[in-house]
Design a protein around this motif. Structure first.
Motif, PDB file in Angstrom:
ATOM      1  N   ARG A 243     139.535  54.783 -65.291  1.00 15.78           N
ATOM      2  CA  ARG A 243     138.585  53.882 -65.951  1.00 15.78           C
ATOM      3  C   ARG A 243     139.284  52.839 -66.825  1.00 15.78           C
ATOM      4  N   SER A 244     140.448  53.177 -67.361  1.00 18.61           N
ATOM      5  CA  SER A 244     141.188  52.197 -68.158  1.00 18.61           C
ATOM      6  C   SER A 244     142.638  52.636 -68.277  1.00 18.61           C
ATOM      7  N   GLY A 245     143.508  51.662 -68.582  1.00 20.64           N
ATOM      8  CA  GLY A 245     144.915  51.967 -68.789  1.00 20.64           C
ATOM      9  C   GLY A 245     145.643  52.342 -67.514  1.00 20.64           C
ATOM     10  N   HIS A 246     146.780  53.025 -67.675  1.00 20.46           N
ATOM     11  CA  HIS A 246     147.569  53.446 -66.524  1.00 20.46           C
ATOM     12  C   HIS A 246     148.189  54.813 -66.776  1.00 20.46           C
ATOM     13  N   PHE A 247     148.515  55.498 -65.686  1.00 16.84           N
ATOM     14  CA  PHE A 247     149.136  56.824 -65.736  1.00 16.84           C
ATOM     15  C   PHE A 247     150.430  56.787 -64.938  1.00 16.84           C
ATOM     16  N   THR A 248     151.451  57.481 -65.464  1.00 17.52           N
ATOM     17  CA  THR A 248     152.769  57.509 -64.823  1.00 17.52           C
ATOM     18  C   THR A 248     153.230  58.950 -64.668  1.00 17.52           C
ATOM     19  N   VAL A 249     153.915  59.233 -63.593  1.00 21.52           N
ATOM     20  CA  VAL A 249     154.470  60.573 -63.387  1.00 21.52           C
ATOM     21  C   VAL A 249     155.354  60.932 -64.576  1.00 21.52           C
ATOM     22  N   GLY A 250     155.151  62.115 -65.140  1.00 21.01           N
ATOM     23  CA  GLY A 250     155.894  62.551 -66.316  1.00 21.01           C
ATOM     24  C   GLY A 250     155.135  62.400 -67.608  1.00 21.01           C
ATOM     25  N   ASP A 251     153.998  61.675 -67.590  1.00 18.42           N
ATOM     26  CA  ASP A 251     153.188  61.508 -68.809  1.00 18.42           C
ATOM     27  C   ASP A 251     152.658  62.864 -69.284  1.00 18.42           C
ATOM     28  N   SER A 252     152.675  63.059 -70.599  1.00 19.37           N
ATOM     29  CA  SER A 252     152.034  64.239 -71.186  1.00 19.37           C
ATOM     30  C   SER A 252     150.536  64.019 -71.183  1.00 19.37           C
ATOM     31  N   ILE A 253     149.778  65.030 -70.703  1.00 19.91           N
ATOM     32  CA  ILE A 253     148.350  64.894 -70.490  1.00 19.91           C
ATOM     33  C   ILE A 253     147.581  65.913 -71.321  1.00 19.91           C
ATOM     34  N   THR A 254     146.460  65.466 -71.892  1.00 19.95           N
ATOM     35  CA  THR A 254     145.521  66.359 -72.558  1.00 19.95           C
ATOM     36  C   THR A 254     144.220  66.353 -71.772  1.00 19.95           C
ATOM     37  N   ILE A 264     152.056  65.178 -65.895  1.00 16.70           N
ATOM     38  CA  ILE A 264     151.754  64.735 -64.540  1.00 16.70           C
ATOM     39  C   ILE A 264     152.944  65.034 -63.629  1.00 16.70           C
ATOM     40  N   LYS A 265     152.680  65.840 -62.621  1.00 16.90           N
ATOM     41  CA  LYS A 265     153.714  66.206 -61.650  1.00 16.90           C
ATOM     42  C   LYS A 265     153.817  65.167 -60.536  1.00 16.90           C
ATOM     43  N   ALA A 266     152.680  64.667 -60.077  1.00 14.13           N
ATOM     44  CA  ALA A 266     152.663  63.679 -58.995  1.00 14.13           C
ATOM     45  C   ALA A 266     151.341  62.928 -59.001  1.00 14.13           C
ATOM     46  N   ILE A 267     151.361  61.719 -58.431  1.00 16.13           N
ATOM     47  CA  ILE A 267     150.157  60.913 -58.264  1.00 16.13           C
ATOM     48  C   ILE A 267     150.047  60.559 -56.789  1.00 16.13           C
ATOM     49  N   ASP A 268     148.955  60.961 -56.164  1.00 11.60           N
ATOM     50  CA  ASP A 268     148.744  60.698 -54.742  1.00 11.60           C
ATOM     51  C   ASP A 268     147.638  59.664 -54.561  1.00 11.60           C
ATOM     52  N   SER A 269     147.790  58.822 -53.559  1.00  8.28           N
ATOM     53  CA  SER A 269     146.771  57.838 -53.217  1.00  8.28           C
ATOM     54  C   SER A 269     146.572  57.822 -51.708  1.00  8.28           C
ATOM     55  N   PHE A 270     145.599  57.056 -51.259  1.00  2.08           N
ATOM     56  CA  PHE A 270     145.338  56.949 -49.819  1.00  2.08           C
ATOM     57  C   PHE A 270     146.556  56.404 -49.080  1.00  2.08           C
ATOM     58  N   ASP A 271     147.324  55.545 -49.756  1.00  6.39           N
ATOM     59  CA  ASP A 271     148.499  54.921 -49.138  1.00  6.39           C
ATOM     60  C   ASP A 271     149.779  55.699 -49.370  1.00  6.39           C
ATOM     61  N   GLY A 272     149.691  56.852 -50.037  1.00  4.71           N
ATOM     62  CA  GLY A 272     150.878  57.658 -50.262  1.00  4.71           C
ATOM     63  C   GLY A 272     151.139  57.899 -51.734  1.00  4.71           C
ATOM     64  N   PRO A 273     152.250  58.557 -52.067  1.00  8.85           N
ATOM     65  CA  PRO A 273     152.558  58.871 -53.471  1.00  8.85           C
ATOM     66  C   PRO A 273     152.880  57.623 -54.286  1.00  8.85           C
ATOM     67  N   LEU A 274     152.529  57.697 -55.574  1.00  9.13           N
ATOM     68  CA  LEU A 274     152.782  56.594 -56.501  1.00  9.13           C
ATOM     69  C   LEU A 274     153.550  57.094 -57.707  1.00  9.13           C
ATOM     70  N   THR A 275     154.276  56.185 -58.341  1.00  7.72           N
ATOM     71  CA  THR A 275     154.933  56.503 -59.612  1.00  7.72           C
ATOM     72  C   THR A 275     154.002  56.190 -60.771  1.00  7.72           C
ATOM     73  N   THR A 276     153.273  55.077 -60.662  1.00  9.68           N
ATOM     74  CA  THR A 276     152.331  54.647 -61.691  1.00  9.68           C
ATOM     75  C   THR A 276     151.048  54.173 -61.022  1.00  9.68           C
ATOM     76  N   ALA A 277     149.911  54.478 -61.643  1.00 11.08           N
ATOM     77  CA  ALA A 277     148.611  54.035 -61.127  1.00 11.08           C
ATOM     78  C   ALA A 277     147.822  53.388 -62.258  1.00 11.08           C
ATOM     79  N   TYR A 278     147.046  52.348 -61.921  1.00 11.37           N
ATOM     80  CA  TYR A 278     146.319  51.550 -62.899  1.00 11.37           C
ATOM     81  C   TYR A 278     144.816  51.560 -62.598  1.00 11.37           C
TER      82      TYR A 278
END
Length: 410
Positions: A243-254, A264-278
């Motif tokens: 909904r806002s901001g961005h997330f990166t692999v390795g970010d501490s999450i609450t 964050i261990k991994a971020i997956d998308s329809f086009d494959g794995p991502l390092t950062t998502a917005y």
């Protein structure tokens, strides 16, 4: 190309539908069969009735007004556009609120012959309440006042005078004639005193700030993905839309509202794995720890948490024939979360045409007021003024499953 979502609003017969028709027609964004259909429907003052491109309901064509919110899509080489043509009648205030809630910009039309009227005040207040960052005031039908610069400047001054009391960040003014196309797509030779851009040129170039630029990352969980197949035996992912901001692999999450933490261990998308998502990407987030996360929870970056409370304050637009009274119980839907809630009090009703706050014991159809709400469990949210995606909600009548209100959290 990015997408600009904007809404048009104004009083009845101010020319909203004609303006949108002109944008579609002059930008060559309509099909040949559509053109032939409106040509057969007849002309207005010897010209094609471009309003028929948006007034699609039979009742609208018969009455010559807009009732429902009509959405139209067109594009230029520079940008894509989604237009919401909102009705001007006071009894369709809820339709305008719906259309404006997802818009980046509002075009408010004023009839050059009438100037600023009561509906102008009401529409401007709603735009202010919904925190649209840009307002374009189009003084229409300039051809009917001999393209007078004095008339335009007087209306501009009149609008700025009452807009001082509203929280409108950016206001722009344009003199136009939607019927003739003056200053709509191209600048008009009939108004040599106007040194600004045409409306389409302005819409193409205005810079829109989206919530992806927000420093507060918000990810409401829509679904927990557990394939449990041989290939993905231990896969556990949390799907949803940022909904806002961005997330990166390795970010501490609450995880909210539970307060559990992980990374964050991994971020997956329809086009494959991502390092950062917005924002507003739809993704699946995998965490390093197997913790309890379910639909309705919100993942946020640790240290950038939103508010969490069971006691909420909000402005709401009432959308039901049955009036709202304190003590009523509803289902509150916010992001992917659904929680039982009751209206504790109605603080006041807002007179949208004068912006007065009036004490009242109930709220009727199309009325806007401030309420306090008590929820059955804590809700994670941001004020609507900061993040619209997590600060907006609807109230649903569980008995009828009808949406009875749209709200903005404070």
């Amino acid at each position: 190309m990015d997408i600009l979502r904007f809404i048009t609003a104004g009083s009845v017969d101010d020319g909203k539908s004609t303006l949108i028709g002109r944008l579609l027609y002059d930008s060559k964004s309509i099909f040949q069969d559509q053109m032939e259909a409106i040509e057969r429907a007849g002309q207005v003052n010897g010209q094609i009735n471009l309003a028929l491109l948006t007034d699609g309901l039979k009742a609208e064509r018969e009455q010559g007004i807009t009732i429902d919110v009509a959405y139209k899509y067109f594009s230029t080489p520079k940008r894509k556009f989604i237009i919401a043509d909102a009705p001007g009648h006071v009894q369709y205030t809820r339709n305008m609120v719906t259309g404006a809630s997802n818009s980046d910009l509002a075009i408010i039309l004023i009839d050059a012959r009438k100037g600023v009227i009561e509906q102008t005040y009401r529409h401007s207040y709603i735009v202010s309440l919904l925190r649209l960052p840009y307002v374009v005031v189009c003084v229409n039908k300039m051809d009917l006042v001999d393209f007078s610069e004095e008339v335009f400047l007087n209306i501009k001054q009149q609008y700025l005078e009452f807009a001082k009391d509203l929280d409108l960040k950016s206001i722009h003014f344009l003199p136009i004639s939607a019927l003739n196309g003056d200053n709509v797509v191209d600048t008009s030779p009939s108004m040599p005193w106007w040194k600004g851009k045409s409306l389409l040129h302005f819409l193409e170039e205005i810079e829109i700030h989206t919530e992806e630029e927000s420093p507060a990352p918000r990810f409401p969980v829509q679904n927990v993905i557990r394939p449990q197949t041989t290939e993905y035996h231990d896969y556990r992912g949390y799907a949803g839309q940022i909904r806002s901001g961005h997330f990166t692999v390795g970010d501490s999450i609450t995880v909210l509202p539970s307060g559990l933490t992980s990374k964050i261990k991994a971020i997956d998308s329809f086009d494959g794995p991502l390092t950062t998502a917005y924002a507003p990407m739809s993704i699946t987030i995998r965490l390093e720890d197997e913790i309890d996360v379910s639909r309705g929870d919100m993942l946020v970056v640790t240290g950038k948490e939103p508010k969490i409370s069971q006691d909420l304050e909000a402005y709401i637009c009432w959308m039901d024939q049955k009036v709202l009274t304190p003590g009523s119980k509803y289902l509150l839907r916010q992001t992917t979360n659904a929680v039982k809630a009751s209206i504790r009090s109605l603080e006041f009703r807002v007179e949208t045409s004068t912006h007065e706050k009036k004490e009242q014991t109930s709220l009727g159809l199309n009325e806007i007021g401030k309420v306090t709400i008590r929820t059955a469990k804590p809700v994670a949210y941001d004020p609507y003024s900061k993040i619209r995606g997590t600060g907006s909600f609807i109230l649903v009548d569980e008995g009828t499953n009808q949406t009875v209100a749209a709200g903005m959290l404070l």
